[in-house]
Design a protein around this motif. Structure first.
Motif, mmCIF file in Angstrom:
data_model
loop_
_atom_site.group_PDB
_atom_site.id
_atom_site.type_symbol
_atom_site.label_atom_id
_atom_site.label_comp_id
_atom_site.label_asym_id
_atom_site.label_seq_id
_atom_site.Cartn_x
_atom_site.Cartn_y
_atom_site.Cartn_z
ATOM 1 N N SER A 156 44.744 31.150 29.353
ATOM 2 C CA SER A 156 44.935 32.237 30.316
ATOM 3 C C SER A 156 43.664 33.078 30.419
ATOM 4 N N LYS A 157 43.574 33.810 31.502
ATOM 5 C CA LYS A 157 42.497 34.785 31.649
ATOM 6 C C LYS A 157 43.126 36.153 31.890
ATOM 7 N N GLU A 158 42.487 37.170 31.355
ATOM 8 C CA GLU A 158 43.020 38.521 31.492
ATOM 9 C C GLU A 158 42.632 39.114 32.842
#
Length: 479
Positions: free
Chosen positions: A450-452
């Motif tokens: 995931s990416k924030e």
């Protein structure tokens, strides 16, 4: 032409007045429908007929009455010597939370459950097929989406074999959710004695102007001992890596224990309200869990269910209670993040109280307009310092809430207004550190893919995308 426009305007005005003064609705819902009437006058009138009328008083009464009758059977299975059902958790520090949940749904907390967490579609399907294969008495299945594609037919063919063996087979599905289902594919199952039924709110939904109310539950019960609840439906896209969605990341539970009785009673209520009197399932005690407690099975479970027949919004209240009770963390996975003000405020308060609040959403839509609203609310909550993560390992459909170190909830309910108010949902609240640890492990592993969400990412969005997000959010109360 001018006369026609005046007539359409008057029809619009009448419906607006009806909406404001006759129907009891949330203010946000009322304003959303008024926007529809204002911007798309004639089409708005049609949309309201199909999506806004709601269930009739008679339908609400019938559903509530059936649930009351079916759940009265619980009184007959209480045996204090077995210690399977009561209102007290094994750990007294969760007593207030368990008491709240019991009052919320009028169902007991169940002890001595064994839970297997399934996050892969193929493994979930194989586990379900294996349990169906070993069924001796009955198989009760209820799904929002049960499609007669390759995956669906694997289930149907096995159900047909079991029906031929004399096992009672009942399949309940939501007709609107099961797009592509072919009734003819059930013919052999029906000939073998199996029973197929569409849910009461989806049967002839278009003719009855109630296409907005879905049986979103995913429940399976085998012999009153084994049960399933969670996010996976029955269709190819849930077990295969597809071009559109990639890998389907979801969470489902396999339960061996008395919580199965609560899920079975939920199935019986949904089935009995959907069929004529001569096709109702009776002899409810025969369907319930009567095993001696397994001392090695230590998970306490409460099943929380809700639907538009009841204005209490039990699922939303359960989420709210968990969020506001958290001392350390609230980690949420949801494919749709369109919360109402109650949940938004609860998340903000939790974060400002020092609770670690994390929300994970998908990086792609399965419903584009809804996804734009999800993007909007993700930005809103991020601006209140809540960490938002965008999953990129496929399509995230998991519906999980992890609270502190011992409590968690898994089921069919999303973090959106539809799940709070419009859908029929079912989720399992679990009091168990090992379950919490396992779900936390999966969440942490998902973070690696995931990416924030950052302010820079928001700033880089096009004006057109932001316009779509803000427009979608205006209609979020009626999505």
């Amino acid at each position: 032409m001018s006369v026609l426009l005046i007539i359409l305007y008057l029809i619009n005005l009448l419906f607006a007045l009806f909406l404001i003064f006759y129907r009891e609705r949330d203010t946000s819902v009322t304003w959303a429908w008024l926007l529809v009437f204002m911007f798309i006058p004639f089409l708005g009138f049609i949309l309201y007929l199909f999506f806004g009328l709601g269930l009739s008083k008679k339908e609400r009464y019938e559903i509530k009455n059936q649930i009351t009758m079916d759940f009265s059977s619980l009184d007959d299975i209480y045996d204090p010597t077995l210690q399977l059902y009561d209102d007290l958790p094994s750990d007294s520090k969760h007593a207030q939370l368990a008491y709240f949940m019991s009052n919320l749904n009028h169902t007991p907390l169940t002890h001595h459950n064994s839970v297997t967490i399934l996050t892969d579609g193929e493994k979930k399907l194989e586990a379900l097929l294996n349990d169906i294969k070993h069924a001796k008495k009955f198989i009760h299945i209820e799904y929002y989406a049960f499609v007669t594609d390759k995956t669906g037919m694997r289930v149907v063919d096995l159900l047909t074999e079991k029906a031929k063996e004399g096992v009672e087979v009942c399949l309940l599905y939501d007709e609107l959710g099961s797009k592509g289902v072919k009734r003819t594919k059930f013919s052999k199952l029906i000939e073998a004695g199996g029973r197929i039924q569409t849910f009461v709110t989806s049967e002839k939904a278009i003719l009855k102007f109630r296409v907005n109310y879905h049986d979103h539950r995913k429940i399976a019960v085998i012999d009153g001992k084994i049960s399933y609840v969670g996010g996976f439906n029955i269709a190819d896209q849930y077990v295969e890596t597809t071009k559109k969605f990639g890998y389907w990341r979801d969470t489902h539970l396999r339960i061996d224990g008395p919580a199965t009785s609560i899920l079975e009673l939920r199935f019986l209520s949904d089935w009995n309200v959907s069929v004529p009197d001569d096709k109702k399932l009776i002899g409810k005690l025969d369907y319930l869990y009567h095993e001696k407690p397994n001392e090695k099975a230590t998970t306490d479970i409460q099943i929380i269910a809700s639907g538009p027949h009841d204005e209490k919004q039990q699922i939303k209240l359960a989420f709210t209670k968990l969020i506001t009770s958290a001392k350390k963390r609230i980690w949420i996975q949801t494919p749709y993040f369109i919360p109402d003000d109650t949940i938004l405020d609860a998340l903000k308060i939790a974060k400002q109280s020092g609770v670690d609040v994390r929300i994970m959403i998908p990086n792609k839509p399965d419903h584009p307009f809804i996804y734009r609203a999800t993007q909007y609310f993700a930005q809103v909550i991020m601006k209140h310092d809540v960490d938002v993560f965008i999953y990129e390992g496929g399509f995230l459909h998991s519906k999980v809430l992890i609270m502190d170190d011992e409590v968690s909830i898994v089921g069919s309910a999303n973090q959106d207004i539809r799940s709070y108010k419009l859908n029929f949902e079912a989720s399992a609240v679990m009091y168990d550190k090992s379950i919490n640890d396992t779900l936390s492990h999966y969440f942490t592993e998902d973070l690696k893919q995931s990416k924030e969400l950052t302010q820079q990412m928001i700033d880089d969005m096009s004006i057109w995308l932001k316009f779509k997000q803000k427009t979608a959010r205006l209609f979020s109360p009626i999505m």
